[in-house]
Design an enzyme around this catalytic site. Structure first.
Site, PDB file in Angstrom:
ATOM      1  N   ARG A 144      10.158   4.202 -45.589  1.00 22.29           N
ATOM      2  CA  ARG A 144      11.217   4.163 -46.518  1.00 22.29           C
ATOM      3  C   ARG A 144      12.582   4.348 -45.710  1.00 22.29           C
ATOM      4  O   ARG A 144      13.456   5.116 -46.502  1.00 22.29           O
ATOM      5  CB  ARG A 144      10.926   5.666 -47.251  1.00 22.29           C
ATOM      6  CG  ARG A 144      10.700   6.735 -46.255  1.00 22.29           C
ATOM      7  CD  ARG A 144      10.940   8.161 -47.070  1.00 22.29           C
ATOM      8  NE  ARG A 144      10.521   9.184 -46.520  1.00 22.29           N
ATOM      9  CZ  ARG A 144      10.840  10.297 -46.498  1.00 22.29           C
ATOM     10  NH1 ARG A 144      11.384  10.778 -47.442  1.00 22.29           N
ATOM     11  NH2 ARG A 144      10.676  11.281 -45.525  1.00 22.29           N
ATOM     12  N   ARG A 204      22.043   7.249 -43.199  1.00 17.35           N
ATOM     13  CA  ARG A 204      21.988   8.123 -42.213  1.00 17.35           C
ATOM     14  C   ARG A 204      22.449   7.384 -40.986  1.00 17.35           C
ATOM     15  O   ARG A 204      22.286   6.418 -40.741  1.00 17.35           O
ATOM     16  CB  ARG A 204      20.548   8.236 -41.967  1.00 17.35           C
ATOM     17  CG  ARG A 204      20.125   9.293 -40.679  1.00 17.35           C
ATOM     18  CD  ARG A 204      19.041   9.875 -40.793  1.00 17.35           C
ATOM     19  NE  ARG A 204      17.717   9.157 -40.662  1.00 17.35           N
ATOM     20  CZ  ARG A 204      16.403   9.493 -40.768  1.00 17.35           C
ATOM     21  NH1 ARG A 204      16.238  10.991 -40.974  1.00 17.35           N
ATOM     22  NH2 ARG A 204      15.641   8.798 -40.314  1.00 17.35           N
ATOM     23  N   ARG A 260      12.464   7.222 -31.128  1.00 19.10           N
ATOM     24  CA  ARG A 260      11.619   8.456 -30.988  1.00 19.10           C
ATOM     25  C   ARG A 260      10.670   8.236 -29.938  1.00 19.10           C
ATOM     26  O   ARG A 260      10.328   7.442 -29.314  1.00 19.10           O
ATOM     27  CB  ARG A 260      10.743   8.463 -32.439  1.00 19.10           C
ATOM     28  CG  ARG A 260      11.663   8.474 -33.600  1.00 19.10           C
ATOM     29  CD  ARG A 260      11.119   7.726 -34.820  1.00 19.10           C
ATOM     30  NE  ARG A 260      11.995   7.188 -35.708  1.00 19.10           N
ATOM     31  CZ  ARG A 260      12.283   7.865 -36.705  1.00 19.10           C
ATOM     32  NH1 ARG A 260      11.469   9.030 -36.900  1.00 19.10           N
ATOM     33  NH2 ARG A 260      12.986   7.557 -37.750  1.00 19.10           N
ATOM     34  N   ASP A 309       6.856  11.713 -33.773  1.00 21.13           N
ATOM     35  CA  ASP A 309       7.597  10.684 -34.412  1.00 21.13           C
ATOM     36  C   ASP A 309       8.835  11.185 -35.002  1.00 21.13           C
ATOM     37  O   ASP A 309       9.636  10.474 -35.336  1.00 21.13           O
ATOM     38  CB  ASP A 309       6.921   9.927 -35.589  1.00 21.13           C
ATOM     39  CG  ASP A 309       6.359  11.204 -36.557  1.00 21.13           C
ATOM     40  OD1 ASP A 309       5.627  11.833 -36.153  1.00 21.13           O
ATOM     41  OD2 ASP A 309       6.661  11.078 -37.856  1.00 21.13           O
ATOM     42  N   ASN A 310       9.287  12.633 -34.829  1.00 23.61           N
ATOM     43  CA  ASN A 310      10.402  13.225 -35.386  1.00 23.61           C
ATOM     44  C   ASN A 310      11.114  13.790 -34.202  1.00 23.61           C
ATOM     45  O   ASN A 310      11.754  14.697 -34.397  1.00 23.61           O
ATOM     46  CB  ASN A 310       9.878  14.104 -36.463  1.00 23.61           C
ATOM     47  CG  ASN A 310       9.343  13.900 -37.779  1.00 23.61           C
ATOM     48  OD1 ASN A 310       9.786  12.646 -38.126  1.00 23.61           O
ATOM     49  ND2 ASN A 310       8.710  14.529 -38.181  1.00 23.61           N
ATOM     50  N   ASP A 355      15.146  14.148 -39.308  1.00 24.58           N
ATOM     51  CA  ASP A 355      14.153  14.307 -40.386  1.00 24.58           C
ATOM     52  C   ASP A 355      14.303  15.781 -40.798  1.00 24.58           C
ATOM     53  O   ASP A 355      13.334  16.788 -40.423  1.00 24.58           O
ATOM     54  CB  ASP A 355      12.898  13.923 -39.792  1.00 24.58           C
ATOM     55  CG  ASP A 355      12.601  12.400 -40.142  1.00 24.58           C
ATOM     56  OD1 ASP A 355      13.786  11.755 -40.456  1.00 24.58           O
ATOM     57  OD2 ASP A 355      11.669  11.729 -40.169  1.00 24.58           O
TER      58      ASP A 355
HETATM   59  P1  AMP Z   1       8.198  11.808 -42.275  1.00 23.17           P
HETATM   60  O1  AMP Z   1       7.474  12.979 -43.143  1.00 23.17           O
HETATM   61  O2  AMP Z   1       9.543  11.424 -43.013  1.00 23.17           O
HETATM   62  O3  AMP Z   1       8.641  12.149 -40.974  1.00 23.17           O
HETATM   63  O4  AMP Z   1       7.493  10.541 -42.692  1.00 23.17           O
HETATM   64  C1  AMP Z   1       6.173  10.439 -41.743  1.00 23.17           C
HETATM   65  C2  AMP Z   1       6.050   8.771 -42.341  1.00 23.17           C
HETATM   66  O5  AMP Z   1       5.640   8.897 -43.524  1.00 23.17           O
HETATM   67  C3  AMP Z   1       6.911   8.034 -41.913  1.00 23.17           C
HETATM   68  O6  AMP Z   1       6.247   6.858 -41.161  1.00 23.17           O
HETATM   69  C4  AMP Z   1       7.639   7.432 -42.926  1.00 23.17           C
HETATM   70  O7  AMP Z   1       8.168   6.369 -43.229  1.00 23.17           O
HETATM   71  C5  AMP Z   1       6.372   7.848 -43.955  1.00 23.17           C
HETATM   72  N1  AMP Z   1       6.719   8.242 -45.295  1.00 23.17           N
HETATM   73  C6  AMP Z   1       7.457   9.289 -45.787  1.00 23.17           C
HETATM   74  N2  AMP Z   1       7.662   9.060 -47.204  1.00 23.17           N
HETATM   75  C7  AMP Z   1       7.294   7.963 -47.689  1.00 23.17           C
HETATM   76  C8  AMP Z   1       7.359   7.053 -48.835  1.00 23.17           C
HETATM   77  N3  AMP Z   1       7.876   7.727 -49.947  1.00 23.17           N
HETATM   78  N4  AMP Z   1       6.933   5.978 -49.084  1.00 23.17           N
HETATM   79  C9  AMP Z   1       6.690   5.301 -47.799  1.00 23.17           C
HETATM   80  N5  AMP Z   1       6.182   5.726 -46.559  1.00 23.17           N
HETATM   81  C10 AMP Z   1       6.636   7.234 -46.396  1.00 23.17           C
HETATM   82 MG    MG Z   2       9.787  11.425 -39.798  1.00 20.78          MG
END
Ligand code: AMP
Ligand code: MG
Length: 503
Positions: free
Chosen positions: A104, A187, A194, A263-264, A273
């Site tokens: 996203r 951002r 990462r 990944d964060n 994040d």
């Molecule tokens: P995050 O929790 O932001 O670290 O995201 C973990 C993974 O989930 C990453 O690959 C994000 O791109 C994916 N992700 C989180 N929210 C969405 C969303 N609404 N649509 C698509 N991918 C998402």
């Molecule tokens: Mg993330």
């Protein structure tokens, strides 16, 4: 996304002049997929960061307008941008996911800021990408504003962090448990590389690609490693130091990231994040806010151990570059890994010494600090306020700090030891108090105030509480009597505060 190289003003073309120079797109084929933002139907620019725009060498007057609105909503690609999503993998709560990636987010490109530093400009919440899997690629307004507020608060607290340039409400709903207003965050980051980016390459077994990524990352973030006897080992040591310093700075302000998956964790050492993160009020090492962290893997007190765990995952991707002899490479990397906690403790202790007003080092300082923390935990004392009010004790008012403890007598005994140690340090009380107030914040993003600001914005369309809080958090060390409500912890409630991943 509409194709446009220039955005037309009424008569003359207005150019926002990002001057993009997109090295990641050019050099790291295999880690990127070109992609376009989805249009926003009725975008509204809710927040724009003038100071950051200036730091980036961008014209705030041009961007805090219809022009910026079109760009920051994803409706128009600014000239020179090459929108793409980045691939990355990651260990999430200990389990490996070989393909996560920007599901996203869209990297518009890189620019060089006024300090000659390369910065990524990224849209978050701008729609589906090839990495979206089942997700909609969107973000809702609450989490976007949360990232803006807490990230900017962290920056003002002196913690390395990604930044927020703009928040746009798209005019479209996103569907979670209920329909919510959609939003896009712009951002800014030193880069979005990462630990998981290295894992992405390594999981595909593409040695050359991982080497390219390592060389690129070294050149971008740690160029001094190139001159080392063993550049890849020096690179690993440099990342280790940056992340150890970062986690120490989190611990020194009571910040809980909440989802320290690989990944964060950025290679640059910036916080990234702001999903389920939160600041703790009462000091308790086991504090967890995230609703999904049921086993407390990312609890406050576990963050330093997770730092080592995550960096070990990075080390695994670098083995073959560190030495042609695998055993030798593992030995060298293991040496560095074994030094991480010592490194972390040195950063942490140095921060803590300053927090209690010490400018010199003594071998008993660690015990003095740990004893204070123990008293805070036993006495249910507010982490931020204890440190802030220590300066007041130096100015003759000890009650304000001692009353924060359920058992003030125990604190009195500690305070006597502290005063003895300060005598040995030998700085005038007022100068010391001022120095302490420059590093011990009075305002942190208190959870209940964050919620108040977000609720007003999301449910009442009222950005006033958000703007007010952002203003206060931008000067976290300057106490203003009228803002007292922002300095206090939430009243004790029966329900523990819970945070959620910001999707
Ligand atoms: P995050 O929790 O932001 O670290 O995201 C973990 C993974 O989930 C990453 O690959 C994000 O791109 C994916 N992700 C989180 N929210 C969405 C969303 N609404 N649509 C698509 N991918 C998402
Ligand atoms: Mg993330």
């Amino acid at each position: 996304m509409a194709k446009s190289t220039e955005i037309m003003g009424q008569n003359t073309p207005i150019r926002p002049h990002f001057n993009f120079d997109n090295t990641f797109a050019r050099k790291l084929e295999g880690f990127v997929v070109s992609c376009q933002a989805e249009p926003a139907s009725a975008p509204k620019l809710l927040q724009f960061n003038h100071v950051l725009a200036e730091e980036l060498g961008l014209d705030p007057a041009v961007l805090d307008s219809k022009v910026g609105l079109e760009i920051f909503s994803g409706n128009v690609a600014p000239e020179g941008s090459e929108p793409l999503s980045q691939g990355y993998a990651g260990h999430q709560f200990g389990g490996f996911a070989p393909q996560l990636g920007d599901g996203r987010a869209l990297l518009l490109g890189e620019i060089i800021d006024t300090q000659h530093k390369r910065r990524d400009i990224q849209l978050k919440g701008s729609g589906r990408t090839p990495f979206s899997r089942g997700g909609d690629g969107k973000a809702s307004l609450g989490p976007v504003l949360r990232e803006y507020l807490i990230g900017e608060g962290m920056h003002a607290l002196g913690v390395p962090t990604t930044r927020a340039l703009a928040a746009v409400k798209t005019g479209d709903n996103v569907y979670r448990e209920s329909p919510l207003p959609g939003a896009v965050l712009t951002r800014v980051a030193a880069s979005h590389i990462r630990i998981g980016t290295f894992e992405f390459g390594a999981a595909r077994g593409d040695v050359d690609k991982v080497r390219q990524l390592a060389d690129y990352t070294i050149a971008r973030h740690y160029p001094e490693a190139t001159d080392a006897k063993n550049p890849y080992l020096a690179f690993f040591a440099a990342v280790t130091d940056a992340q150890a310093a970062l986690v120490a700075s989190w611990m020194n302000i009571g910040f809980i990231h909440g989802v320290m998956n690989t990944d964060n964790m950025t290679i640059s050492g910036e916080t990234i994040d702001y999903g389920p993160c939160a600041f703790m009020d009462r000091y308790a090492t086991g504090t967890v806010f995230s609703s999904i962290d049921t086993h407390g893997r990312y609890a406050y007190g576990n963050q330093p151990a997770i730092l080592s765990w995550n960096l070990t995952r990075l080390a695994e991707t670098l083995v073959r570059f560190v030495d042609p002899n695998k055993d030798r490479a593992i030995e060298l990397l293991t040496d560095t890994i074994q030094g991480i906690q010592t490194l972390y403790e040195a950063h942490w202790l140095s921060g803590m010494r300053s927090k209690i007003g010490l400018s010199t080092e003594d071998s008993l300082d660690l015990k003095l600090i740990n004893d204070l923390l123990l008293l805070m935990e036993e006495g249910n004392a507010d982490f931020t306020l204890v440190f802030r009010r220590l300066a007041q004790a130096l100015r003759g008012d000890i009650d304000t700090v001692r009353n924060l403890f359920e058992e003030p007598d125990a604190f009195d005994i500690w305070a006597q030891r502290w005063r003895q140690r300060l005598k040995q340090d030998g700085i005038a009380a007022e100068a010391r108090a001022q120095a302490m107030n420059r590093i011990n914040p009075i305002y942190i993003p208190r959870n209940h105030k964050v919620e108040e600001a977000l609720t007003a914005a999301v449910e009442q369309d009222d950005m006033m509480p958000f703007s007010q809080m952002l203003g206060i958090l931008s000067h976290p060390f300057e106490e203003v009597p009228e803002n007292q409500a922002y300095a206090l912890p939430a009243p004790i409630s029966d329900l523990p505060y819970r945070t959620f991943c910001g999707t």
